[in-house]
Design an enzyme around this catalytic site. Structure first.
Site, PDB file in Angstrom:
ATOM      1  N   ASN A  17       0.763  -1.019  -0.205  1.00 47.73           N
ATOM      2  CA  ASN A  17      -0.025   0.130   0.014  1.00 47.73           C
ATOM      3  C   ASN A  17       0.763   1.264  -0.017  1.00 47.73           C
ATOM      4  O   ASN A  17       2.108   1.310   0.374  1.00 47.73           O
ATOM      5  CB  ASN A  17      -0.948  -0.161   1.271  1.00 47.73           C
ATOM      6  CG  ASN A  17      -0.407   0.548   2.424  1.00 47.73           C
ATOM      7  OD1 ASN A  17       0.799  -0.196   2.776  1.00 47.73           O
ATOM      8  ND2 ASN A  17      -0.806   1.251   3.318  1.00 47.73           N
ATOM      9  N   HIS A  28       4.997   6.266  -6.106  1.00 47.48           N
ATOM     10  CA  HIS A  28       5.263   4.981  -5.512  1.00 47.48           C
ATOM     11  C   HIS A  28       6.617   4.862  -5.016  1.00 47.48           C
ATOM     12  O   HIS A  28       7.589   5.616  -5.531  1.00 47.48           O
ATOM     13  CB  HIS A  28       4.977   3.829  -6.577  1.00 47.48           C
ATOM     14  CG  HIS A  28       3.758   3.670  -7.219  1.00 47.48           C
ATOM     15  ND1 HIS A  28       2.675   3.008  -6.497  1.00 47.48           N
ATOM     16  CD2 HIS A  28       3.084   4.376  -8.140  1.00 47.48           C
ATOM     17  CE1 HIS A  28       1.307   3.213  -7.212  1.00 47.48           C
ATOM     18  NE2 HIS A  28       1.632   3.983  -8.218  1.00 47.48           N
TER      19      HIS A  28
END
Length: 169
Positions: A17, A28
């Site tokens: 996550n 990310h």
């Protein structure tokens, strides 16, 4: 956090996550101590070490990134099993649409819970999602001290070699 995806990927990497830094930046694996970007380069997936803000280059290398759970947390242990199970269902649907050759889940615990496979180990899995093969990688989080940068890169390299073999699909 938006996925970095395209159809026809060799490998779709799937983080657990987003961390708080990733959620704040929109990229990310944005936390400086995260070892994803160094492992990706050291394993030969990319010709140079990309920064999180260069993630949009990944599809040009046949790579993408998504997450099992969309909710950002400071630590993955803040997630509950139901979030993992629901994330696993969403991930199955996403993989069905995108049809990457490989799904690489970055975290053995996340994979075991999301896919209800308590016997899973790091490495290639026997189960598949349609034509997509599955590889479980260690979490690249700096909190995962069991895996050194060198051993993490070596496991990424095993996946890279398998993903680009002529018989890999």
């Amino acid at each position: 956090m938006p996925d970095v995806v395209a159809e026809g990927l060799h490998v779709l990497f799937c983080g657990i996550n987003p961390g708080l830094m990733s959620a704040a930046t929109g990229h990310h694996f944005a936390r400086p101590g995260n070892r994803f970007w160094p492992a990706l380069h050291a394993s030969g997936f990319t010709p140079r070490q990309l920064r999180p803000d260069e993630e949009s280059e990944l599809p040009s290398y046949g790579l993408g990134i998504t997450n099992v759970v969309e909710r950002a947390t400071a630590r993955a242990d803040e997630l509950d099993d139901e979030e993992y199970r629901l994330g696993g269902e969403a991930l199955r649907a996403k993989v069905g649409r995108l049809r990457p050759a490989w799904l690489a889940v970055l975290g053995i615990g996340a994979y075991r819970t999301a896919f209800d496979d308590r016997a899973a180990r790091v490495g290639p899995q026997e189960s598949m999602l349609g034509p997509t093969r599955i590889w479980v990688l260690p979490s690249p989080s700096g909190l995962n001290a069991h895996w050194t940068p060198k051993s993490l890169a070596a496991e990424f390299a095993r996946l890279r070699e398998a993903a680009w073999r002529p018989d890999a699909g």
